[in-house]
Design an enzyme around this catalytic site. Sequence first.
Site, short mmCIF file in Angstrom:
data_model
loop_
_atom_site.label_atom_id
_atom_site.label_comp_id
_atom_site.label_asym_id
_atom_site.label_seq_id
_atom_site.Cartn_x
_atom_site.Cartn_y
_atom_site.Cartn_z
N ILE A 182 0.66 -1.23 -0.12
CA ILE A 182 0.01 0.04 0.13
C ILE A 182 0.71 1.35 0.00
O ILE A 182 0.33 2.40 -0.29
CB ILE A 182 -1.12 0.26 1.23
N LYS A 238 8.79 -1.42 1.68
CA LYS A 238 7.39 -1.51 1.34
C LYS A 238 6.74 -1.45 2.49
O LYS A 238 7.14 -2.05 3.64
CB LYS A 238 7.06 -2.61 0.34
N ASP A 282 9.81 13.53 12.31
CA ASP A 282 9.61 13.44 10.90
C ASP A 282 8.07 13.86 10.48
O ASP A 282 7.59 12.97 9.79
CB ASP A 282 9.97 11.93 10.44
N1 LIG Z 1 -1.00 2.58 8.78
C1 LIG Z 1 -1.12 2.89 7.74
N2 LIG Z 1 -2.49 2.34 6.86
C2 LIG Z 1 -2.22 2.64 5.58
N3 LIG Z 1 -1.28 3.14 4.92
C3 LIG Z 1 -0.30 3.25 5.40
C4 LIG Z 1 0.08 3.17 6.85
N4 LIG Z 1 1.35 3.32 7.10
C5 LIG Z 1 1.84 3.65 5.94
N5 LIG Z 1 0.90 3.74 5.00
C6 LIG Z 1 1.39 3.90 3.68
O1 LIG Z 1 2.45 3.63 3.22
C7 LIG Z 1 3.34 5.14 2.87
C8 LIG Z 1 4.63 5.08 3.25
O2 LIG Z 1 4.69 5.15 4.96
P1 LIG Z 1 5.45 6.05 5.65
O3 LIG Z 1 4.92 6.08 6.91
O4 LIG Z 1 5.50 7.50 4.84
O5 LIG Z 1 6.96 5.35 5.54
P2 LIG Z 1 8.00 6.21 5.81
O6 LIG Z 1 7.97 7.03 7.11
O7 LIG Z 1 9.25 5.17 6.22
O8 LIG Z 1 8.64 6.61 4.58
C9 LIG Z 1 2.53 6.10 3.33
O9 LIG Z 1 2.46 7.34 2.37
C10 LIG Z 1 1.03 5.43 3.11
O10 LIG Z 1 0.46 5.62 2.01
#
Ligand SMILES: Nc1ncnc2c1ncn2[C@@H]1O[C@H](COP(=O)(O)OP(=O)(O)O)[C@@H](O)[C@H]1O
Length: 691
Positions: free
Chosen positions: A362, A369, A482
């Site tokens: 997702i 991922k 962050d």
């Molecule tokens: N709890 C969650 N429910 C649904 N989608 C999520 C969730 N956590 C992350 N995602 C998806 O995954 C993507 C990447 O997560 P993110 O938290 O931004 O990762 P990182 O901080 O490691 O870069 C998000 O933009 C979102 O689309």
Amino acid sequence: MKKHQPKPVLFILAFIILSSHSVLSLDFFFNGFNSTNLFLYGIAQIDSRILTLTNETSFAIGRALYSSKIPTKTPNSSHVLPFSTSFIFSMAPSRNKDTLPGHGLVFIFTPNTGINGTTASQNLGLFNLSNNGDPTNHVFGVEFDVFANQEFDDIDDNHVGIDINSLTSTTSHTAGYYSDFNEDGDQGFEKLKLNNGKNYQVWIDYEDSVINVTMAPVGVKRPKRPLLNVPLNLSDVLEDEMYVGFTSSTGRLVQSHRILSWSFSNSNFSLNERLITTGLPSFVIPKTPFHKRRSFIAGVTVGSFVILVLIALFSLFLIKRERRRAKERAEMEDWEFEYWPHRMTYQEIDAATKGFSDDNVIGFGGNGKVYKGVLPGGIEIAVKRISHENDGMKEFLAEISSLGRLKHRSLVGLKGWCKKEKGSFMLIYDYMENGSLDKRVYYDCDETNILTCEERIRILKDVASALLYLHEGWEAKVLHRDIKASNVLLDKDMNGRLGDFGLARMHGHSQVATTTRVVGTVGYLAPEVVRNGRASTQTDVFGFGVLILEVMCGRRPIEHGKPPLVDWVWQLMMQGELLTVVDARLKGNEGFNEEEVKKVLHLGLLCSYPNPDSRPTMRQVVIVFEGKNEGLESETEDMEAHLLAKVKSRDMWANYSQNFGYASHPTFDDIRQSNSSSMSLSWNNTIVDGR
Ligand SMILES: Nc1ncnc2c1ncn2[C@@H]1O[C@H](COP(=O)(O)OP(=O)(O)O)[C@@H](O)[C@H]1O
Ligand SMILES: *[C@@H]1O[C@H](CO)[C@@H](O)[C@H](O)[C@H]1NC(C)=O
Ligand SMILES: *[C@@H]1O[C@H](CO)[C@@H](O)[C@H](O)[C@H]1NC(C)=O
Ligand SMILES: *[C@@H]1O[C@H](CO)[C@@H](O)[C@H](O)[C@H]1NC(C)=O
Ligand SMILES: *[C@@H]1O[C@H](CO)[C@@H](O)[C@H](O)[C@H]1NC(C)=O
Ligand SMILES: *[C@@H]1O[C@H](CO)[C@@H](O)[C@H](O)[C@H]1NC(C)=O
Ligand SMILES: *[C@@H]1O[C@H](CO)[C@@H](O)[C@H](O)[C@H]1NC(C)=O
Ligand SMILES: *[C@@H]1O[C@H](CO)[C@@H](O)[C@H](O)[C@H]1NC(C)=O
Ligand SMILES: *[C@@H]1O[C@H](CO)[C@@H](O)[C@H](O)[C@H]1NC(C)=O
């Protein structure tokens, strides 16, 4: 028992009966213990005739065994001897209200002395990770467990279970008893809370491959209908002779486990009635009555005037505190037990994500991922890989445990964690149906997803309250570090939820954060972070300011060929054209309120002000956001007026870029050139410090 008989025949007869019995039977009862009665292991001790298996020492095991083996089977046969045992126990939580209670105690039959091969916490001092479930353990136990461990399929956090060589009970039931209302004795189940410090009596009877476990508060007559009544053939579990006793453990959760008396017999079942059930000590934690405070008593003698003043002040304080608490309570979910982050097995996660199938991806995060998964029972989760240093594993886990206790309606809930082998570590979060905010605000996003002005402001408010909770609402100060649109997720009701506190580190409220490990994302990093590498609540405020601006303007903080977002908004404000920055698609919206939008933009600029001391605190931000309500009118107006005055102050904005090598916030080049750091950029603009 032995009486000298004058007649030799009778004497010999009696001797034969006695000695044949003595091979196969053993009875004892202890109304209070002394050190000659039992073998003690771990931190178990006997203290004023009470067997204390564990006190409030964390991560400890306490075990006590009867000092010799007892016969349990007819030798070399499959016939298990019947037995009957009864004991009185008490489990008392810690007086320290911040410590959660755990983990429970087990009545056991074991072939070995000692506590080798057992670990503390949820393993109850019974098994360890590798021998749990091993049929060669030859261990039979009846557990009184106060923690719901998903890995052992525990039914709840207050249950009695039968354990055969494994912590996964073959049968279990919520603790309690069936009260005897009539001859049938099967009415009314009364639940009992195992670890409230009260004394409970337990009866365990085994005969003809049926086990009965019964419990009741001490003083209540033994209920006729047992709590557990199950067929159970112990023939393959028990050896001919076994040790019998108790084991219990604490982990991060602690409580005292005590046994007050114990009887055991495999010949004479009426021995249980010899346990004394009156006049026992009580370990129930008393509630501290505050009217008994010393200041109150002293006040009486000093004079009634002082009392009046004290009472007035005190009740004012109480009222305020109650109000605050009521507000906090409304915001907190029931995090205490169910939501404690559990370790989940790799197999569980693998099954939930259909073997980490590409269909379940997702999103992409800094470490790889992000997968969607469904646990048995239909609970949806998001699984995220994270990197970690192996040697810091213990600290890291402690941190995860703490993070799991952070619960707020605007934080993405941390459900658990999973570690496969070296290197592969995952965090499991609540699944957020509507994805992340970055997919719904930028000008190049899919038109159908675009959020309205009202929705955007509401989500910003949610994030602000989450950040305030991290900064002030908990026992330790937590920095997010962050904040960015992709870390704001939207639940099924489109509420904003701040996610990804994997980067957060905790700091005691009083001390200043001194960690030098900088992590963050370009465009959201406060200038002082790049200069001295220090994160603080003000740097979070900066990130939040950038978030406000990007959400309202619909553009990323740094875009090729455009001035940095903050500079751009600032310049247009100085030219008196602040509203031109707003995402054009919002202006037609119903409910587009110019004043409100201006206020929010001002707030964004102020939060992302270069000088950290000039930024507002999250508390001030929340007050301004919330507007006039909850009896805070005057405070809010003052705050707004104060902040607006700042915004309008020419001096403040004229100095905007003078003291900094770069205008408002650092760009890629600034970071590359910054000689004070060893930071490097990863592919998605996350900054990592290599030190
Ligand atoms: N709890 C969650 N429910 C649904 N989608 C999520 C969730 N956590 C992350 N995602 C998806 O995954 C993507 C990447 O997560 P993110 O938290 O931004 O990762 P990182 O901080 O490691 O870069 C998000 O933009 C979102 O689309
Ligand atoms: C300990 O208890 C046993 C029986 O319960 C008794 O025989 C023995 O004398 C006691 N020892 C001491 C030191 O009190
Ligand atoms: C718990 O018991 C151990 C010994 O069994 C003792 O060293 C420790 O001080 C006790 N801790 C508390 C908090 O009572
Ligand atoms: C049980 O079997 C073992 C060996 O199989 C033997 O040594 C022992 O004497 C037997 N015990 C009895 C009571 O029959
Ligand atoms: C338990 O393990 C320790 C160290 O591994 C060993 O010294 C001890 O003898 C063992 N005890 C028993 C009862 O096996
Ligand atoms: C469990 O205990 C056994 C026996 O002491 C030991 O060999 C094994 O290494 C232990 N496993 C873990 C994971 O501690
Ligand atoms: C277990 O409980 C059942 C139901 O009350 C009873 O009929 C049976 O005799 C009990 N068995 C033992 C071993 O106590
Ligand atoms: C219990 O199991 C053993 C071996 O598994 C068997 O020999 C015995 O008959 C069983 N006892 C009962 C009462 O079913
Ligand atoms: C069984 O215990 C009861 C109560 O302690 C006692 O009165 C009775 O004599 C005992 N019976 C045998 C056979 O030991």
